[in-house]
Write an enzyme that holds these catalytic residues in place. Structure first.
Site, PDB file in Angstrom:
ATOM      1  N   CYS A  96       0.885  -1.224   0.150  1.00 31.17           N
ATOM      2  CA  CYS A  96      -0.047   0.088  -0.037  1.00 31.17           C
ATOM      3  C   CYS A  96       0.714   1.199  -0.177  1.00 31.17           C
ATOM      4  O   CYS A  96       1.881   1.213   0.725  1.00 31.17           O
ATOM      5  CB  CYS A  96      -1.023  -0.016   1.190  1.00 31.17           C
ATOM      6  SG  CYS A  96      -2.119  -1.185   1.067  1.00 31.17           S
ATOM      7  N   ARG A 125       4.193  -0.602  -4.892  1.00 31.98           N
ATOM      8  CA  ARG A 125       3.771  -1.119  -3.331  1.00 31.98           C
ATOM      9  C   ARG A 125       2.453  -1.589  -3.392  1.00 31.98           C
ATOM     10  O   ARG A 125       1.957  -2.187  -2.154  1.00 31.98           O
ATOM     11  CB  ARG A 125       3.753   0.126  -2.490  1.00 31.98           C
ATOM     12  CG  ARG A 125       5.057   0.698  -2.327  1.00 31.98           C
ATOM     13  CD  ARG A 125       6.138  -0.420  -1.575  1.00 31.98           C
ATOM     14  NE  ARG A 125       7.267   0.128  -1.467  1.00 31.98           N
ATOM     15  CZ  ARG A 125       7.886   0.947  -0.583  1.00 31.98           C
ATOM     16  NH1 ARG A 125       7.293   1.384   0.639  1.00 31.98           N
ATOM     17  NH2 ARG A 125       9.113   1.288  -0.312  1.00 31.98           N
ATOM     18  N   TRP A 132      -3.189  -2.591  -1.752  1.00 30.19           N
ATOM     19  CA  TRP A 132      -2.926  -3.899  -1.755  1.00 30.19           C
ATOM     20  C   TRP A 132      -3.796  -4.722  -0.795  1.00 30.19           C
ATOM     21  O   TRP A 132      -3.466  -4.420   0.372  1.00 30.19           O
ATOM     22  CB  TRP A 132      -1.507  -4.518  -1.521  1.00 30.19           C
ATOM     23  CG  TRP A 132      -1.120  -5.871  -1.831  1.00 30.19           C
ATOM     24  CD1 TRP A 132      -1.030  -6.322  -2.953  1.00 30.19           C
ATOM     25  CD2 TRP A 132      -1.167  -7.093  -0.887  1.00 30.19           C
ATOM     26  NE1 TRP A 132      -0.633  -7.705  -2.923  1.00 30.19           N
ATOM     27  CE2 TRP A 132      -0.779  -8.176  -1.933  1.00 30.19           C
ATOM     28  CE3 TRP A 132      -1.220  -6.955   0.400  1.00 30.19           C
ATOM     29  CZ2 TRP A 132      -0.417  -9.204  -0.930  1.00 30.19           C
ATOM     30  CZ3 TRP A 132      -1.092  -8.021   1.153  1.00 30.19           C
ATOM     31  CH2 TRP A 132      -0.487  -9.281   0.396  1.00 30.19           C
ATOM     32  N   ASN A 164      -2.278   1.717   5.846  1.00 31.24           N
ATOM     33  CA  ASN A 164      -1.367   0.698   5.729  1.00 31.24           C
ATOM     34  C   ASN A 164      -1.399  -0.347   6.784  1.00 31.24           C
ATOM     35  O   ASN A 164      -0.892   0.063   7.714  1.00 31.24           O
ATOM     36  CB  ASN A 164      -0.090   1.225   5.053  1.00 31.24           C
ATOM     37  CG  ASN A 164       0.824   0.028   4.492  1.00 31.24           C
ATOM     38  OD1 ASN A 164       0.316  -1.052   4.490  1.00 31.24           O
ATOM     39  ND2 ASN A 164       2.003   0.550   4.152  1.00 31.24           N
ATOM     40  N   GLY A 165      -1.571  -1.335   6.501  1.00 26.13           N
ATOM     41  CA  GLY A 165      -1.482  -2.445   7.893  1.00 26.13           C
ATOM     42  C   GLY A 165      -2.841  -3.171   7.782  1.00 26.13           C
ATOM     43  O   GLY A 165      -3.653  -3.186   7.071  1.00 26.13           O
ATOM     44  N   GLU A 170      15.962 -19.265  -6.016  1.00 27.77           N
ATOM     45  CA  GLU A 170      15.539 -17.854  -6.354  1.00 27.77           C
ATOM     46  C   GLU A 170      15.266 -17.928  -7.840  1.00 27.77           C
ATOM     47  O   GLU A 170      14.397 -17.131  -8.185  1.00 27.77           O
ATOM     48  CB  GLU A 170      16.987 -17.069  -5.986  1.00 27.77           C
ATOM     49  CG  GLU A 170      16.705 -15.752  -6.419  1.00 27.77           C
ATOM     50  CD  GLU A 170      15.636 -14.907  -5.956  1.00 27.77           C
ATOM     51  OE1 GLU A 170      15.335 -15.489  -4.800  1.00 27.77           O
ATOM     52  OE2 GLU A 170      15.412 -13.781  -6.518  1.00 27.77           O
ATOM     53  N   LYS A 204      11.615 -16.333  -9.174  1.00 26.13           N
ATOM     54  CA  LYS A 204      11.587 -15.230 -10.010  1.00 26.13           C
ATOM     55  C   LYS A 204      10.607 -15.837 -11.212  1.00 26.13           C
ATOM     56  O   LYS A 204       9.534 -15.051 -11.554  1.00 26.13           O
ATOM     57  CB  LYS A 204      12.870 -15.085 -10.729  1.00 26.13           C
ATOM     58  CG  LYS A 204      13.909 -13.948 -10.046  1.00 26.13           C
ATOM     59  CD  LYS A 204      13.543 -12.816  -9.582  1.00 26.13           C
ATOM     60  CE  LYS A 204      12.884 -12.897  -8.384  1.00 26.13           C
ATOM     61  NZ  LYS A 204      13.414 -12.353  -7.163  1.00 26.13           N
ATOM     62  N   GLU A 234       6.935 -15.886  -9.882  1.00 27.38           N
ATOM     63  CA  GLU A 234       6.392 -14.420  -9.518  1.00 27.38           C
ATOM     64  C   GLU A 234       5.869 -13.675 -10.763  1.00 27.38           C
ATOM     65  O   GLU A 234       4.988 -13.054 -10.644  1.00 27.38           O
ATOM     66  CB  GLU A 234       7.505 -13.525  -8.996  1.00 27.38           C
ATOM     67  CG  GLU A 234       7.851 -13.739  -7.498  1.00 27.38           C
ATOM     68  CD  GLU A 234       8.881 -12.796  -7.002  1.00 27.38           C
ATOM     69  OE1 GLU A 234       8.738 -12.509  -5.850  1.00 27.38           O
ATOM     70  OE2 GLU A 234      10.091 -12.782  -7.735  1.00 27.38           O
ATOM     71  N   HIS A 287      14.006 -38.711  -4.516  1.00 27.06           N
ATOM     72  CA  HIS A 287      13.272 -39.076  -3.681  1.00 27.06           C
ATOM     73  C   HIS A 287      11.851 -38.554  -3.788  1.00 27.06           C
ATOM     74  O   HIS A 287      11.145 -38.471  -2.910  1.00 27.06           O
ATOM     75  CB  HIS A 287      13.760 -38.406  -2.308  1.00 27.06           C
ATOM     76  CG  HIS A 287      15.377 -39.076  -1.831  1.00 27.06           C
ATOM     77  ND1 HIS A 287      15.539 -40.413  -1.490  1.00 27.06           N
ATOM     78  CD2 HIS A 287      16.517 -38.466  -2.116  1.00 27.06           C
ATOM     79  CE1 HIS A 287      16.588 -40.435  -1.186  1.00 27.06           C
ATOM     80  NE2 HIS A 287      17.267 -39.423  -1.718  1.00 27.06           N
ATOM     81  N   LYS A 290       5.573  -4.703  -3.497  1.00 29.04           N
ATOM     82  CA  LYS A 290       6.794  -4.771  -2.945  1.00 29.04           C
ATOM     83  C   LYS A 290       6.828  -4.137  -1.614  1.00 29.04           C
ATOM     84  O   LYS A 290       5.705  -3.488  -1.229  1.00 29.04           O
ATOM     85  CB  LYS A 290       7.474  -3.543  -3.809  1.00 29.04           C
ATOM     86  CG  LYS A 290       8.956  -3.623  -3.708  1.00 29.04           C
ATOM     87  CD  LYS A 290       9.796  -4.296  -4.680  1.00 29.04           C
ATOM     88  CE  LYS A 290      11.083  -4.233  -4.722  1.00 29.04           C
ATOM     89  NZ  LYS A 290      11.523  -5.259  -5.292  1.00 29.04           N
TER      90      LYS A 290
HETATM   91  N1  HGA Z   1      -6.111  -3.486   5.528  1.00 28.01           N
HETATM   92  C1  HGA Z   1      -6.045  -2.473   4.565  1.00 28.01           C
HETATM   93  C2  HGA Z   1      -4.731  -2.088   4.055  1.00 28.01           C
HETATM   94  C3  HGA Z   1      -4.092  -3.088   3.485  1.00 28.01           C
HETATM   95  C4  HGA Z   1      -2.666  -3.139   3.340  1.00 28.01           C
HETATM   96  O1  HGA Z   1      -1.903  -2.232   4.075  1.00 28.01           O
HETATM   97  N2  HGA Z   1      -1.859  -3.524   2.495  1.00 28.01           N
HETATM   98  O2  HGA Z   1      -0.652  -3.434   2.380  1.00 28.01           O
HETATM   99  C5  HGA Z   1      -7.067  -3.079   3.354  1.00 28.01           C
HETATM  100  O3  HGA Z   1      -7.226  -4.014   3.109  1.00 28.01           O
HETATM  101  O4  HGA Z   1      -7.199  -2.003   2.573  1.00 28.01           O
END
Ligand code: HGA
Length: 610
Positions: free
Chosen positions: A2, A27, A75, A100-101, A483, A487, A490, A506, A605
């Site tokens: 985010c 992000r 995100w 964010n969180g 790695e 890649k 991803e 195995h 990211k």
């Molecule tokens: N929980 C919030 C923010 C998501 C977040 O920080 N993503 O990195 C949401 O879902 O909108």
């Protein structure tokens, strides 16, 4: 994850916020939004599902004007990606909030606030914060006190910025578990989740610390700790390149960052090598004293950084004669671990804000580690501030979600660390001198690996219609195979698994058929003959081999075997060198498949959420 941007200025801030979001988009990119207070003191908000470009288009049809504003690129963690769940969230048409969180007690709070009459329009945990702060404002005299009262009721992590249309002279921000930085302007001030967002408007920053709450006005910045006591935070001048977020001549950030590796490795080494020794002071003033006592190393990291740590384990035990354990941070933090005497905790993170790694560091501080060291790419980040020693990898801003130059500079940093610690543990001077010599050669060796682009691009064709693949390596090349597989999955969404080649029989051998490409990392080291036998096992079952090998490994191109030859390099740097062709392979497979190389689906990211 985010991206957050906020501004209080005399001028209209929408363009500043939008530019900030573009610079932070890597992000998180499932939706984006912006809110400003207009000159009638009303909240104006635009949100869109999808990338920042969608928001940009919407804003050109419906421009926002106002000197105080906040913006967000999301995100999703709680609630699907949708316009309804996009930030900013609003409470009672008065408050707007970006976050964010993750708020872990959001369900309880949601029930309590619903009982108080608040109506929820999204599924997010963030909207809970918006209503909670609004509710606290009915009991507290100002926004700052209301935010302080509200955050004291939250469990989980937040970096948040709140705006009240009734007093647009300020924004209030709070940080716990998710980074926030204040950008200092002249007659205007800013907030963001990363300084990169604000480089077009300022180079002067104050990092908020855990528990800080900040009241930001045009001409004034007041920061308080979680108890409400006023605190000062150091002002730093950023030396990040303003154009760090520019792709230059390259089609993608990832390709640019792959090609930057000779220079980023040069930067990592710059001023840190003596004639025949690694300069121990590069790890910090107390490094010499700490390293002389280290008898055990515990590495904690996630994702790509974890793979760097896995390579270092081979180096620590083989070169430095020091026991080394490596663990994924999200596992380490939730189990009781045994800490041998004189253990050094080493965390590795590109951003320095990786939530699980940070939590593991905080936990380890209470568990008897002798000292902590972080290897990190972002100066001033939480890991750097909270560790006893910090070594900056100096990769430069990495924008592509799939990490490339951050990884190789981590490996270089780890090899220097191994030499610096090994010296105190009986490693021969000549061995350190050889490491230093190999490190000096590394940038030009990486340059010659980059010249393999064309054959690797041709090889990539064979992968584009495949759904699964295997990556094999032995010894310190096993984590490089891991790695390489990471890649590929991803950015091309092809299922890729890595195995230590000796494990093939195995189980995974059962998967081999002519639809299963098998990538082998095969430098000419003491394990080559064993690896050749493993390749024969694959070939005998009709598997398709794609081999990266030394010129003198004597591996023949043939039916079902394609070989790309690299220059012979010293064993110790081979893991770094063999990373390059695997990065290029995944890049070209993604190009052929037409996926979004820099912003692969579902990822983002800097993983600042648990
Ligand atoms: N929980 C919030 C923010 C998501 C977040 O920080 N993503 O990195 C949401 O879902 O909108």
């Amino acid at each position: 994850m985010c991206g957050i941007v906020g501004a209080v200025a005399q001028r209209d801030v929408a363009d500043i916020l939008l530019e900030g979001l573009k610079r932070l988009e890597y992000r998180g990119y499932d939706s984006a939004g912006m809110a400003v207070v207009d000159n009638q003191s009303n909240l104006q908000r635009v949100r869109r599902l999808g990338k920042v470009a969608e928001l940009d288009d919407a804003l050109s049809l419906q421009p926002l004007a106002g000197g105080t504003g906040i913006a967000h690129t999301r995100w999703a963690t709680h609630g699907e990606p949708s316009e309804r769940n996009a930030h900013p969230h609003v409470s009672s048409d008065d408050l707007a909030i970006v976050h964010n969180g993750i708020i872990e007690n959001h369900e309880t709070l949601r029930d309590e606030l619903t009982a108080k009459g608040y109506e929820f329009l999204s599924e997010t945990d963030t909207e809970v914060m918006a209503h909670l702060i609004h509710h606290e404002l009915t009991k507290n005299k100002d926004l700052l006190s209301a935010v302080l009262a509200a955050v004291n009721q939250l469990e989980g992590a937040y970096g948040t910025v709140v705006m009240d249309r009734r007093d647009p002279s300020k924004l209030v921000a709070a940080r716990s578990g998710s980074p926030l930085v204040v950008g200092l302007g002249i007659g205007e001030n800013f907030l963001a989740s990363d300084q990169l967002a604000l480089l077009p408007v300022t180079r002067r920053f104050q990092f908020l610390e855990e528990g800080d709450v900040c009241e930001l006005r045009r001409n004034r910045i007041d920061i308080y700790d979680r108890t409400g006591k006023k605190v000062t935070r150091k002002i730093i001048e950023s030396d990040l390149d303003h154009d760090a977020g520019d792709k230059g001549q390259y089609r993608h950030y990832m390709l640019k960052e792959i090609h930057e590796q000779p220079d980023s490795v040069r930067n990592t080494l710059e001023g840190r090598l003596g004639d025949k020794q690694v300069l121990i002071d590069s790890f910090g003033e107390k490094a010499e004293e700490i390293f002389s006592k280290v008898r055990n190393v515990q590495i904690i990291a996630c994702g790509t950084s974890y793979h760097a740590g896995m390579v270092a384990r081979y180096w620590f035990e083989e070169i430095a004669g020091i026991q080394c354990n490596v663990e994924i941070a999200s596992e380490f933090r939730y189990r009781k671990s045994f800490v041998p005497a004189n253990s050094l905790l080493v965390t590795i993170s590109q951003s320095g804000e990786t939530a699980d790694t940070l939590a593991a560091l905080r936990l380890a501080k209470e568990s008897g580690y002798m000292a902590s060291l972080t290897l990190c790419n972002v100066p001033g980040s939480s890991l750097v501030r909270e560790s006893d020693l910090a070594f900056m990898t100096r990769a430069g801003a990495e924008i592509g979600v799939a990490s490339t130059k951050a990884f190789t500079t981590q490996l270089v940093s780890l090899l220097m660390l191994v030499a610096a610690i090994g010296r105190h543990n009986g490693m021969a001077n000549e061995q350190e001198a050889d490491i230093v010599k190999s490190l000096r050669l590394l940038p030009s060796v990486i340059e010659s690996s980059l010249s393999l682009s064309k054959p690797i691009e041709a090889m990539a064709e064979a992968f584009s219609d495949k759904h699964h693949s295997l990556f094999l390596g032995r010894g310190s090349q096993y984590p490089i195979a891991m790695e390489g597989a990471l890649k590929l999955k991803e950015i091309s969404y092809i299922h890729a698994e890595a195995y230590a080649a000796g494990e093939l029989k195995h189980g995974p051998l059962a998967l081999i058929d002519n639809n299963m490409p098998v990538v082998v990392v095969a430098p000419n080291n003491e394990l080559l003959e064993k690896l050749k036998s493993n390749m024969e096992e694959v070939r005998a079952r009709g598997g398709l081999l794609y081999v990266f090998a030394d010129s003198d490994a004597r591996l023949m191109q043939g039916d079902n075997v394609e070989v790309i030859t690299l220059n012979r390099v010293a064993d110790v740097i081979a893991p770094i060198v063999y990373t390059i062709p695997l990065q290029l392979l995944s890049y070209y497979v993604a190009i052929i498949k037409g996926t979004d190389v820099d912003q692969p689906r579902n990822l983002a990211k800097s993983v600042t959420v648990e």
